[in-house]
Motif scaffolding. Structure first.
Motif, short mmCIF file in Angstrom:
data_model
loop_
_atom_site.label_atom_id
_atom_site.label_comp_id
_atom_site.label_asym_id
_atom_site.label_seq_id
_atom_site.Cartn_x
_atom_site.Cartn_y
_atom_site.Cartn_z
N TYR A 313 -1.50 -123.54 -19.03
CA TYR A 313 -0.80 -123.54 -17.93
C TYR A 313 -1.00 -124.63 -16.90
N LEU A 314 -2.18 -125.11 -16.96
CA LEU A 314 -2.50 -126.45 -16.07
C LEU A 314 -1.73 -127.60 -16.66
N GLU A 315 -1.67 -127.69 -17.88
CA GLU A 315 -0.84 -129.01 -18.53
C GLU A 315 0.42 -128.75 -18.01
N ASP A 316 1.20 -127.76 -18.11
CA ASP A 316 2.59 -127.45 -17.80
C ASP A 316 2.81 -127.82 -16.11
N LYS A 317 1.70 -127.12 -15.36
CA LYS A 317 1.99 -127.36 -13.94
C LYS A 317 1.84 -128.70 -13.65
N GLN A 318 0.79 -129.39 -14.16
CA GLN A 318 0.45 -130.68 -13.72
C GLN A 318 1.60 -131.66 -13.98
N LYS A 319 2.38 -131.60 -15.26
CA LYS A 319 3.52 -132.25 -15.31
C LYS A 319 4.52 -131.95 -14.33
N ASP A 320 4.79 -130.74 -14.04
CA ASP A 320 5.84 -130.29 -13.01
C ASP A 320 5.36 -131.10 -11.71
N VAL A 321 4.43 -130.96 -11.32
CA VAL A 321 4.04 -131.53 -9.88
C VAL A 321 3.84 -132.95 -9.96
N GLU A 322 3.44 -133.62 -10.75
CA GLU A 322 3.64 -135.40 -10.87
C GLU A 322 5.03 -135.66 -11.09
N ALA A 323 5.77 -134.99 -12.04
CA ALA A 323 7.19 -135.22 -11.90
C ALA A 323 7.90 -135.33 -10.27
N TYR A 324 7.55 -134.14 -9.84
CA TYR A 324 8.22 -133.66 -8.51
C TYR A 324 7.70 -135.01 -7.41
N ASN A 325 6.52 -135.25 -7.49
CA ASN A 325 5.78 -136.11 -6.66
C ASN A 325 6.40 -137.66 -6.68
N VAL A 326 6.61 -138.07 -8.23
CA VAL A 326 7.19 -139.17 -8.46
C VAL A 326 8.49 -139.44 -7.99
N GLU A 327 9.47 -138.27 -8.37
CA GLU A 327 10.84 -138.40 -8.04
C GLU A 327 11.09 -138.51 -6.51
N ASN A 328 10.10 -137.88 -5.84
CA ASN A 328 10.29 -137.73 -4.39
C ASN A 328 9.59 -138.80 -3.65
N THR A 329 8.81 -139.92 -4.38
CA THR A 329 8.01 -141.11 -3.97
C THR A 329 7.00 -140.52 -2.82
N ILE A 330 6.33 -139.53 -3.17
CA ILE A 330 5.13 -138.87 -2.28
C ILE A 330 4.03 -139.83 -2.32
N ASP A 331 3.63 -140.13 -1.07
CA ASP A 331 2.43 -140.93 -1.02
C ASP A 331 1.04 -139.98 -1.21
N LYS A 332 0.51 -140.18 -2.34
CA LYS A 332 -0.69 -139.09 -2.70
C LYS A 332 -1.96 -139.81 -2.27
N GLU A 333 -1.96 -140.96 -1.44
CA GLU A 333 -3.32 -141.47 -0.84
C GLU A 333 -4.02 -140.24 -0.08
N LEU A 334 -2.94 -139.35 0.58
CA LEU A 334 -3.55 -138.36 1.23
C LEU A 334 -3.16 -136.99 0.23
N LEU A 335 -4.30 -136.49 0.05
CA LEU A 335 -4.10 -135.23 -1.33
C LEU A 335 -3.18 -134.33 -0.84
N LEU A 336 -3.01 -134.01 0.66
CA LEU A 336 -2.13 -132.85 0.97
C LEU A 336 -0.50 -133.13 1.02
N ASN A 337 -0.34 -134.47 0.76
CA ASN A 337 1.17 -134.68 0.64
C ASN A 337 1.54 -134.20 -0.68
N GLY A 338 3.33 -133.91 -0.46
CA GLY A 338 3.77 -133.17 -1.78
C GLY A 338 3.54 -132.07 -2.30
N ARG A 339 3.47 -131.87 -3.61
CA ARG A 339 3.07 -130.77 -4.31
C ARG A 339 1.79 -130.95 -4.77
N ASN A 340 0.97 -129.57 -4.88
CA ASN A 340 -0.58 -129.90 -5.24
C ASN A 340 -0.89 -128.20 -5.91
N LEU A 341 -1.74 -128.49 -6.86
CA LEU A 341 -2.48 -127.14 -7.29
C LEU A 341 -3.67 -126.98 -6.56
#
Length: 428
Positions: A313-341
């Motif tokens: 589950y974590l492997e699948d969800k991690q891929k989905d979350v990272e893909a979404y954040n990259v696609e939407n150019t989310i600034d992850k310097e702040l952990l709260l931005n974008g999608r997170n587990l």
């Protein structure tokens, strides 16, 4: 015709001689007529009682013996129930009663008032004996019907009691009519004037009768059902349903008696649906401290991947979350931005997976781990599932086993269980 008259005359003379044989002997010995009459009556009465007693014993033994032998050869248990409910014993009293009714006029021939009183008493006893026989037969029918699988959970006692109440009422009214020399129909007509009093006296019986019919027709309660009736403190199995009461054997083996009409006038819980279903419900929550809830970093996720149940589950969800954040150019310097587990979300998934893989859980029924509304005591995470084993002891063991594991798993997700501080923690 002449022969018949002669025979009749001989019989009458013989009876008359028998009735006054002692009387004549006493007169011959010089006893006064009044004393001779009393002694004659007393001796005949004792003789009649001895004959009745002997006849009663003989007939009772013969009937019981005959029924017992027949019961041994019969395949059905109905005749055994007849014996256990004393039907042959009660029937055996009929012949002695008929003998008493036949010869009482002869015994008290010189005492008309006594004769009337004794005859009325015997007729009243005949009514009581009839009711005894009817009750024995009905009890036999009741016990027999309870042995039938499709009828053993029905309130048969209620119907038997209703019939016997009407039978006893009819018997009491007949006895009063005999004692007062009032014709039965005339007595019954006069009874209508006090019907309001009768209704008041038998209010509970009438309510119970109506309630027992409704309980039976609507199939609300059966013998053997587990019911919970908080108003009366009942929590256990129904062991008896009668016209007036329902007896519940609680789990601590005490007996609670509930009025039958309370089953239709008040609210109670019947657990039959659970018992006939495929499982027994587990519905319990644990409260998570809300300040322990957080978003997961990459290192947190890698750490949690060591838990085998949720690694895929974590492997699948991690891929989905990272893909979404990259696609939407989310600034992850702040952990709260974008999608997170979150640790609470991963924990819920872990508990869900654990329940789904538990061997004692019915997989064909609802399995759900849900988040309830936050409270002052934390965030409730509720487990909703059904154990395959519905037996109380096993059910409690299964539920405890699940929560033992879940409570032990909470720290692995950097979560904390809410609990009120103890005296020791306050001192510290």
């Amino acid at each position: 015709m002449i022969q018949t008259e002669n025979n009749t005359e001989v019989i009458v003379k013989g009876t008359s001689t028998l009735k006054h044989w002692v009387f004549d002997k006493l007169i011959d010995y010089g006893v006064s007529e009044q004393v001779a009459q009393y002694l004659n009556m007393l001796i005949l009465l004792v003789g009649l009682l001895i004959i009745i007693f002997i006849v009663d014993i003989v007939i009772r033994k013969v009937l019981i013996g005959a029924f017992t032998q027949f019961a041994k050869r019969s395949k059905t248990n109905f005749d055994d129930l007849l014996i256990s409910n004393k039907v042959p014993r009660n029937i055996a009293h009929i012949i002695p009663l008929l003998i008493a009714l036949e010869f009482v006029p002869d015994v008290f021939s010189d005492f008309g008032n006594f004769e009337i009183i004794i005859e009325k008493g015997l007729k009243v006893f005949a009514i009581i004996l009839t009711l005894w026989i009817a009750r024995s037969l009905l009890n036999t029918v009741r016990d027999f019907l309870k042995t039938l699988p499709r009828l053993k959970d029905k309130p048969i006692d209620s119907y038997i009691q209703v019939f016997m109440i009407f039978a006893w009422l009819a018997g009491i009214m007949s006895a009063i009519a005999i004692i007062t020399n009032i014709p039965f129909l005339q007595f019954l007509t006069g009874l209508g004037a006090i019907s309001a009093v009768i209704i008041l006296v038998f209010k509970d019986t009438i309510l119970g009768f109506v309630a027992s019919i409704q309980v039976s027709i609507n199939d609300m309660v059966r013998i053997g059902d587990w019911i919970t009736f908080e108003k009366y403190g009942a929590d256990g199995d129904v062991i008896e349903i009668t016209l007036a009461t329902v007896k519940v054997q609680n789990w601590d083996k005490t007996i609670t008696t509930i009025p039958t009409y309370a089953l239709i006038s008040d609210s109670f819980k019947n657990w039959r649906g659970m018992m006939t279903a495929g499982g027994r419900r587990i519905k319990r929550a644990l409260n998570i401290k809300q300040d322990s809830i957080k978003c997961l970093t990459t290192s947190d996720i890698e750490k949690l991947k060591k838990i085998q149940l949720i690694k895929p589950y974590l492997e699948d969800k991690q891929k989905d979350v990272e893909a979404y954040n990259v696609e939407n150019t989310i600034d992850k310097e702040l952990l709260l931005n974008g999608r997170n587990l979150t640790n609470i979300g991963v924990f819920r998934k872990y508990v869900q997976t654990y329940i789904e893989n538990h061997s004692a859980i019915n997989k064909d029924m609802t399995i759900m781990v849900r988040q309830l509304a936050p409270t002052a005591q934390g965030l409730p995470i509720e487990i909703y599932a059904f154990s395959s084993d519905k037996r109380w002891v096993n059910y409690e063991y299964i539920m405890a086993d699940i929560f033992d594991h879940v409570l032990a798993a909470v720290p692995y997700f950097d979560l904390e269980i809410f609990e009120y501080p103890s005296n020791l923690s306050l001192k510290a």
